[in-house]
Enzyme design. Structure first.
Site, mmCIF file in Angstrom:
data_model
loop_
_atom_site.group_PDB
_atom_site.id
_atom_site.type_symbol
_atom_site.label_atom_id
_atom_site.label_comp_id
_atom_site.label_asym_id
_atom_site.label_seq_id
_atom_site.Cartn_x
_atom_site.Cartn_y
_atom_site.Cartn_z
ATOM 1 N N LYS A 238 -41.954 31.792 23.641
ATOM 2 C CA LYS A 238 -40.661 32.001 24.426
ATOM 3 C C LYS A 238 -41.332 32.133 25.811
ATOM 4 O O LYS A 238 -41.852 32.911 26.369
ATOM 5 C CB LYS A 238 -40.048 33.027 24.206
ATOM 6 N N VAL B 59 -33.764 29.650 25.473
ATOM 7 C CA VAL B 59 -33.342 30.977 25.246
ATOM 8 C C VAL B 59 -32.840 31.431 26.681
ATOM 9 O O VAL B 59 -33.438 32.024 27.452
ATOM 10 C CB VAL B 59 -34.641 31.844 24.875
ATOM 11 N N TYR C 299 -44.170 36.136 24.056
ATOM 12 C CA TYR C 299 -43.341 36.125 25.121
ATOM 13 C C TYR C 299 -44.077 36.060 26.405
ATOM 14 O O TYR C 299 -44.639 37.033 26.891
ATOM 15 C CB TYR C 299 -42.389 37.152 24.942
#
Length: 311
Positions: free
Chosen positions: A166, A213, A138
């Site tokens: 992500k 996302v 992330y």
């Protein structure tokens, strides 16, 4: 369930509905999951930034993961944030997610302490080696104060440490470098590159991203599912129109008065107010110490929903 390789499509970071006394509202969480599944999403990401993971104690985190995994019952992959300051704490969260039945975990770089890229790489290797789940990096430099460089991410992907990225860095050039690198290198397969930028999904997918996302996907999952389908189908005009509608809807994140609250209070408060107004959750409260929206600000959220055709 077996995690798709690569994971693709719309994977919203699921908001965490709370009661007025800051407990997890399980009934509202289940309705939210049903709302997202009905909207056509491809996976769920619990305990991310839009889930208020940074505000939740461990007992709340456990309730969220257990509730969502049990309710989804294998219909969709569930990723769980294992977000904490350093490796040993992250491993505790990762093991709990694995025991609850999550399909993968999402992990930031270590934070609070100053870290070297070699320590960040070691962090990911230790987590991946000990948790037994696919690990998604992330990239969130605004919160953890370390940027995950493309060489680091691609190297960890090539050795099998990372299943995906992500990207919430806001650095489109660096994002593209990862996309191009993952495509060009012969030693990487099945690596998923996901954008966390709600406003440029069409551009990210055109670059070669696997999915999105979107925090705003809590409010309008069907809109993001349509956008993804238009982009994948090559319908650029419909994709542009849908993206622009979602950009206008995203304006709700700025309804909070910056003189009395921070951007997180405003944005997360707006998402929850929208879900409340749409009848998905029972209460729009955000976790302490965030500042709640006023009645007038909630009313402005309603105007954004109406303009987007959601009320």
């Amino acid at each position: 369930m077996t995690l798709p390789s690569p994971l693709s499509g719309v994977v919203p970071p699921v908001c965490t509905p709370l009661t007025p006394d800051n407990e997890v509202d399980v009934a509202s969480l289940v309705r939210l999951v049903d709302h997202l599944v009905a909207g056509g999403v491809d996976g769920l990401f619990v305990l991310g930034s839009s889930s208020e993971a940074a505000f939740l104690p461990d007992r709340h985190r456990a309730v969220v993961v257990d509730t969502v995994v049990r309710h989804v019952a294998g219909q969709l992959p569930v990723l769980a944030g294992a977000i904490d300051m350093a490796t040993l704490r992250v491993l505790d969260h990762a093991r709990a997610a694995a025991e609850a039945g999550a399909d993968g975990i999402v992990v930031t770089a270590p934070f609070y302490t100053r870290t070297h890229p070699a320590e960040i790489a070691r962090h990911y290797r230790l987590v991946a080696g000990r948790c037994g789940l696919p690990v998604f990096a992330y990239d969130l430099p605004v919160s953890v104060h370390s940027k995950l460089g493309a060489d680091l991410v691609l190297g960890l992907a090539a050795e099998g440490t990372l299943a995906g990225l992500k990207d919430s860095s806001g650095d489109e050039g660096a994002f593209r470098e990862v996309v191009l690198g993952a495509r060009a290198r012969g030693d990487i397969s099945g690596f998923s590159v996901l954008t966390g930028a709600e406003l440029t999904v069409d551009s990210a997918l055109a670059m070669g991203a696997d999915g999105v996302v979107p925090g705003l996907g809590n409010v309008d999952p069907a809109g993001y599912a349509r956008l993804y389908a238009y982009c994948r189908g090559g319908d650029r005009e419909r994709a542009r129109v849908e993206q622009e509608r979602l950009c206008a809807l995203f304006g709700m994140v700025r309804v909070g008065d910056p003189a009395r609250m921070g951007g997180s209070s405003s944005a997360l408060g707006a998402f929850k107010a929208a879900l409340f107004l749409r009848g998905v959750i029972d209460c729009p409260v955000t976790a302490d110490p965030q500042i709640p929206l006023s009645a007038e600000e909630v009313g402005r959220v309603g105007k954004f929903l109406a303009a987007a055709g959601l009320l």
